[in-house]
Design an enzyme around this catalytic site. Structure first.
Site, short mmCIF file in Angstrom:
data_model
loop_
_atom_site.label_atom_id
_atom_site.label_comp_id
_atom_site.label_asym_id
_atom_site.label_seq_id
_atom_site.Cartn_x
_atom_site.Cartn_y
_atom_site.Cartn_z
N GLY A 33 0.52 -1.46 0.11
CA GLY A 33 0.35 -0.14 0.14
C GLY A 33 0.93 1.21 0.32
O GLY A 33 2.13 1.06 -0.08
N SER A 37 -0.14 3.86 4.52
CA SER A 37 -1.32 3.77 5.33
C SER A 37 -1.03 3.03 5.91
O SER A 37 -2.89 2.21 6.42
CB SER A 37 -1.56 2.56 3.93
OG SER A 37 -0.59 1.60 3.42
N GLY A 38 -0.33 2.23 7.16
CA GLY A 38 -0.54 1.94 7.94
C GLY A 38 -0.18 0.25 8.18
O GLY A 38 -0.68 -0.58 8.44
N LYS A 39 1.09 0.06 6.90
CA LYS A 39 1.50 -1.15 7.02
C LYS A 39 1.99 -1.63 8.38
O LYS A 39 2.06 -2.64 8.27
CB LYS A 39 2.23 -1.49 5.49
CG LYS A 39 1.68 -0.94 4.16
CD LYS A 39 2.38 -0.92 3.25
CE LYS A 39 2.84 -0.23 2.75
NZ LYS A 39 2.85 1.23 2.92
N SER A 40 3.57 -0.61 8.58
CA SER A 40 4.48 -1.07 9.38
C SER A 40 3.66 -1.45 11.17
O SER A 40 3.70 -1.97 11.56
CB SER A 40 4.93 -0.09 10.04
OG SER A 40 5.93 -0.79 8.39
N SER A 107 5.81 -1.65 -2.36
CA SER A 107 6.17 -2.84 -3.50
C SER A 107 4.75 -2.35 -4.65
O SER A 107 3.89 -3.00 -4.67
CB SER A 107 5.47 -3.73 -3.21
OG SER A 107 4.51 -4.21 -1.99
#
Length: 197
Positions: A33, A37-40, A107
Site C-alpha cells: 500500500g 497507509s499503516g502497513k508497518s 511494493s
C-alpha cells in the site's frame, strides 16, 4: 567459480517438520500500500498478537531493510524491483523455516509482487492490500515524505510522481482509511488463524 559451481544443499529439517513443531503453516503475508497507509503499524501490531499466542512470526519492514540488506539501493524503478526481489528471497527462507513472515513494503508494481508469489508454494503467499486514499495518507504523512515529494525534494515518490499499481485480487483488503488500526490488526490476525492453523 561460476553460478554453475554453486549447489543447493537440502536442509536437514524440512519445512513440514518446522510447521508441525510450530503448530501452524508458514506463509508470507505481503502488506502492500501507499506510504502512510499503516502497513508497518498493522504488521507490527499483528505480529505482537500472534507472537503472544505462540505463533512463530517475523516482520520484514521496508525502512528497516533499507538500513542494512538493501542500503545500496535507491528508488528508481530498477532499484525498487531489486529491493522486492531480495526481500522475496529472504521471506522464502523464513517460510522454509516454518515462520509466518509479515512484510510491510510499498511494493508498487504488481509484477514484482507476483514474482515473489512464484517463489513459494501455492497458498504460501498472501497479498494483503492496506488500502488508503492518497489524500488520507498525505494528511497522515508521519515521516513528512509527502510534503518533501510535493516540494520536489524526493523524486520518484510513489503516489506523487511514481505509480502505485493496486492489487487486482488480494487475499485480504484492509481499508485503513475507513477502519481503525485495531480493527485492521484484528482482521489480519483472524486471517492467519483461519488460513494458517
Amino acid at each position: 567459480m561460476t553460478n554453475r559451481d554453486i549447489v543447493w544443499h537440502e536442509a536437514s529439517i524440512t519445512k513440514e517438520e518446522y510447521q508441525q513443531k510450530n503448530k501452524h503453516k508458514s506463509s508470507i503475508l505481503w502488506l502492500t500500500g501507499l506510504s502512510g497507509s499503516g502497513k508497518s503499524t498493522i504488521a507490527n501490531a499483528a505480529a505482537r498478537e500472534l507472537f503472544e499466542q505462540g505463533y512463530q512470526v517475523i516482520v520484514l519492514d521496508g525502512d528497516n531493510i533499507r538500513h542494512g540488506l538493501n542500503k545500496d539501493l535507491g528508488f528508481s524503478d530498477d532499484d525498487r524491483k531489486e529491493n522486492i526481489r531480495r526481500i522475496g528471497e529472504v521471506a522464502k527462507l523464513f517460510v522454509q523455516q516454518g515462520t509466518i513472515v509479515i512484510t510491510a513494503f510499498i511494493s508498487p508494481f504488481r509484477e514484482d509482487r507476483d514474482q515473489v508469489r512464484e517463489l513459494v508454494a501455492e497458498g504460501e503467499f498472501n497479498e494483503i492490500y492496506v488500502k488508503c486514499d492518497l489524500d488520507i495518507c498525505e494528511k497522515r504523512d508521519p515521516k513528512g515524505l509527502y510534503k518533501k515529494a510535493r516540494n520536489g525534494e524526493i523524486p520518484f515518490f510513489t503516489g506523487i510522481d511514481s505509480p502505485y499499481e493496486e492489487p487486482k485480487a488480494p487475499e485480504l483488503v484492509l481499508d485503513s482509511g475507513k477502519c481503525e488500526r485495531e480493527e485492521c490488526t484484528g482482521r489480519l490476525v483472524d486471517f492467519v488463524k483461519n488460513s494458517l492453523a
